[in-house]
Design a protein around this motif. Sequence first.
Motif, short mmCIF file in Angstrom:
data_model
loop_
_atom_site.label_atom_id
_atom_site.label_comp_id
_atom_site.label_asym_id
_atom_site.label_seq_id
_atom_site.Cartn_x
_atom_site.Cartn_y
_atom_site.Cartn_z
N LEU A 238 0.83 -1.20 0.00
CA LEU A 238 0.00 0.00 0.00
C LEU A 238 0.86 1.25 0.00
N ALA A 239 1.97 1.23 0.72
CA ALA A 239 2.87 2.38 0.73
C ALA A 239 3.40 2.65 -0.68
N VAL A 240 3.76 1.59 -1.40
CA VAL A 240 4.25 1.75 -2.77
C VAL A 240 3.14 2.26 -3.67
N LEU A 241 1.94 1.71 -3.55
CA LEU A 241 0.83 2.17 -4.39
C LEU A 241 0.56 3.65 -4.16
N GLN A 242 0.63 4.10 -2.91
CA GLN A 242 0.39 5.51 -2.61
C GLN A 242 1.47 6.43 -3.17
N CYS A 243 2.65 5.88 -3.47
CA CYS A 243 3.67 6.70 -4.15
C CYS A 243 3.19 7.14 -5.52
N TYR A 244 2.33 6.34 -6.15
CA TYR A 244 1.81 6.64 -7.47
C TYR A 244 0.38 7.17 -7.41
N ASP A 245 -0.37 6.73 -6.44
CA ASP A 245 -1.77 7.14 -6.29
C ASP A 245 -1.99 7.56 -4.84
N PRO A 246 -1.73 8.81 -4.50
CA PRO A 246 -1.87 9.26 -3.11
C PRO A 246 -3.27 9.10 -2.55
N GLN A 247 -4.27 8.94 -3.41
CA GLN A 247 -5.65 8.79 -2.95
C GLN A 247 -6.01 7.35 -2.59
N ALA A 248 -5.13 6.41 -2.88
CA ALA A 248 -5.40 5.01 -2.57
C ALA A 248 -5.48 4.82 -1.05
N THR A 249 -6.49 4.12 -0.59
CA THR A 249 -6.69 3.90 0.85
C THR A 249 -6.61 2.43 1.24
N GLN A 250 -6.53 1.52 0.27
CA GLN A 250 -6.49 0.10 0.61
C GLN A 250 -5.90 -0.69 -0.54
N ILE A 251 -5.49 -1.90 -0.22
CA ILE A 251 -4.99 -2.81 -1.24
C ILE A 251 -5.28 -4.23 -0.79
N GLY A 252 -5.65 -5.10 -1.72
CA GLY A 252 -5.86 -6.51 -1.41
C GLY A 252 -7.20 -6.81 -0.78
N ASP A 253 -7.31 -8.02 -0.26
CA ASP A 253 -8.53 -8.56 0.33
C ASP A 253 -8.64 -8.11 1.79
N LEU A 254 -9.73 -7.44 2.13
CA LEU A 254 -9.94 -6.95 3.50
C LEU A 254 -11.03 -7.72 4.23
N GLY A 255 -11.54 -8.79 3.63
CA GLY A 255 -12.64 -9.52 4.25
C GLY A 255 -12.17 -10.58 5.23
N GLY A 256 -13.06 -10.94 6.17
CA GLY A 256 -12.79 -12.03 7.09
C GLY A 256 -11.81 -11.68 8.19
N ASN A 257 -11.36 -12.71 8.89
CA ASN A 257 -10.43 -12.52 10.00
C ASN A 257 -8.99 -12.43 9.50
N ASN A 258 -8.23 -11.55 10.11
CA ASN A 258 -6.80 -11.38 9.79
C ASN A 258 -6.58 -11.32 8.28
N PRO A 259 -7.20 -10.39 7.60
CA PRO A 259 -7.13 -10.35 6.13
C PRO A 259 -5.72 -10.06 5.63
N PRO A 260 -5.40 -10.54 4.44
CA PRO A 260 -4.07 -10.29 3.88
C PRO A 260 -3.90 -8.90 3.30
N GLY A 261 -5.01 -8.21 3.04
CA GLY A 261 -4.93 -6.85 2.50
C GLY A 261 -4.58 -5.83 3.56
N SER A 262 -4.57 -4.58 3.19
CA SER A 262 -4.14 -3.54 4.12
C SER A 262 -4.83 -2.21 3.87
N THR A 263 -5.08 -1.51 4.98
CA THR A 263 -5.50 -0.11 4.94
C THR A 263 -4.50 0.77 5.69
N THR A 264 -3.37 0.18 6.08
CA THR A 264 -2.38 0.89 6.90
C THR A 264 -1.02 0.88 6.21
N PRO A 265 -0.73 1.88 5.40
CA PRO A 265 0.53 1.88 4.66
C PRO A 265 1.74 1.93 5.58
N LEU A 266 2.83 1.35 5.13
CA LEU A 266 4.07 1.33 5.89
C LEU A 266 4.76 2.69 5.69
N ASN A 267 4.35 3.65 6.49
CA ASN A 267 4.84 5.01 6.30
C ASN A 267 6.30 5.18 6.69
#
Length: 462
Positions: free
Chosen positions: A427-456
């Motif tokens: 997500l941090a890399v995606l935001q380098c190109y798209d600052p408006q991006a707020t998530q990446i990947g699958d956010l469903g279920g328990n302990n999802p592999p996706g993210s809404t918290t970029p590695l700032n």
Amino acid sequence: MKKFRLNRRTVLRGMLGGSAVAVGLPLLEAMLDDNGEALANGDSLPCRFVSWFWGNGVYLPTFEPAAVGDTWELSESLQPFGPIKDYVNLCTGLQNRCRNIITHHEGMCAFSGFDIQPFSGPAAFNSHMGGPTIDQLVADVIAGNTPVRSIHVGVDRKISQADGGTTMAAISHRGENDPEFPEHDPTKVWQQLFGSFTQTNEGPLRLGIVSAVKEDINRLQSRVGAADKAALDKHLEGLSELEKKINTMPPACEPPAAPTETNPDVPNQMLTEVGDVMDRLVLEAFKCDVTRVVTNLFHYGASHFHFHMLGQQSFEHHNDNSHAGNNANGRYTAVVSYIMERLANLAILLQQETLPNGENLLDSTIIYASSDCSNGWSHTINRQPIILIGHGREALRYPGIHYQATAAGNLGSDYPTAAGNTSDALLAVLQCYDPQATQIGDLGGNNPPGSTTPLNAIRNLG
């Protein structure tokens, strides 16, 4: 007084010999925003992106550096990055949160943030990628009107016969089970990139161009500020000299000669030589702005390649090296170091190519590199490493840092300690190109592999 604005694509136009002619302009203040950091219309200056993959993980004890932060030093395996260390941000200790575990396949989640999708099939291990990969998300933002939206290359041809589906066969996916397979033949990669180029003799049209566009020149000079007028005058001075040399001057972007290397599937495949050709094609494609997004599946996951160039003709990397669990008398580290050398080769080529504005191609690029596991013998995705090279015009930290999510007491254990989420780096890399991006990947279920918290921690947010 309102600042005069000029579109970056503005050209000086005129007629010469009954034909329309045009002259491109240098980058002027009138084309930039008030801070000089973007184009006046709000568009960013062009950036590039590369996804780069190697299989069978690393030997963590010789891979992870001891120090963290900005005082880190290159480990044994990372020595090839010496010439470009300032461009490297290294992420270790992260947890790949893929929930479907079938061996090797789950590591590919580090390129998408989506769970793999296992299925019953003809091979021992089968899965499809669960969603779009980072390269395709970036291409959506930066491809623009480039002739090739994205290009996908491969070097190693030794795909594992035990693995089926799309996950291990392609690191680029437009969506779930929608792969962009790599092309391993450099002659075909050249054709995809440069085969549609047409070169014409522009000499007669460009000779006398100054007089042909004089009216447009005068109109523009009356509207720009003093600094732009000086820059424009300097630019036009060179055109008179250009008239004298135009017949011997090559095109602004001359496609490279077509390669002769076809990368046949032979026992002692020439990874170094083929890799050199592929890297050169990427360099030329970036220079010519034919494409801005590239993926390189350099070495297949679970690959049975014998690294003969390292004197390992008798050792299969997957079974004899990565599965040995004890560094295989140094062979595991030797292969990882070689792979890092190949990754560094591309980055160094980009760093050595200076652009007219004084930056180099690596300054405007981010290379995202990872594997299908960390320690290969256990196939663990604990502490799966991510290497980022380049800063995408100061979007990432420069000089780079070693970010460690958590320390590990025993890097050589089967399942070393891990924390965080590899998708935070995505997500941090995606935001380098798209600052408006707020998530990446699958956010469903328990302990999802996706993210809404970029590695700032790896971002340049100052």
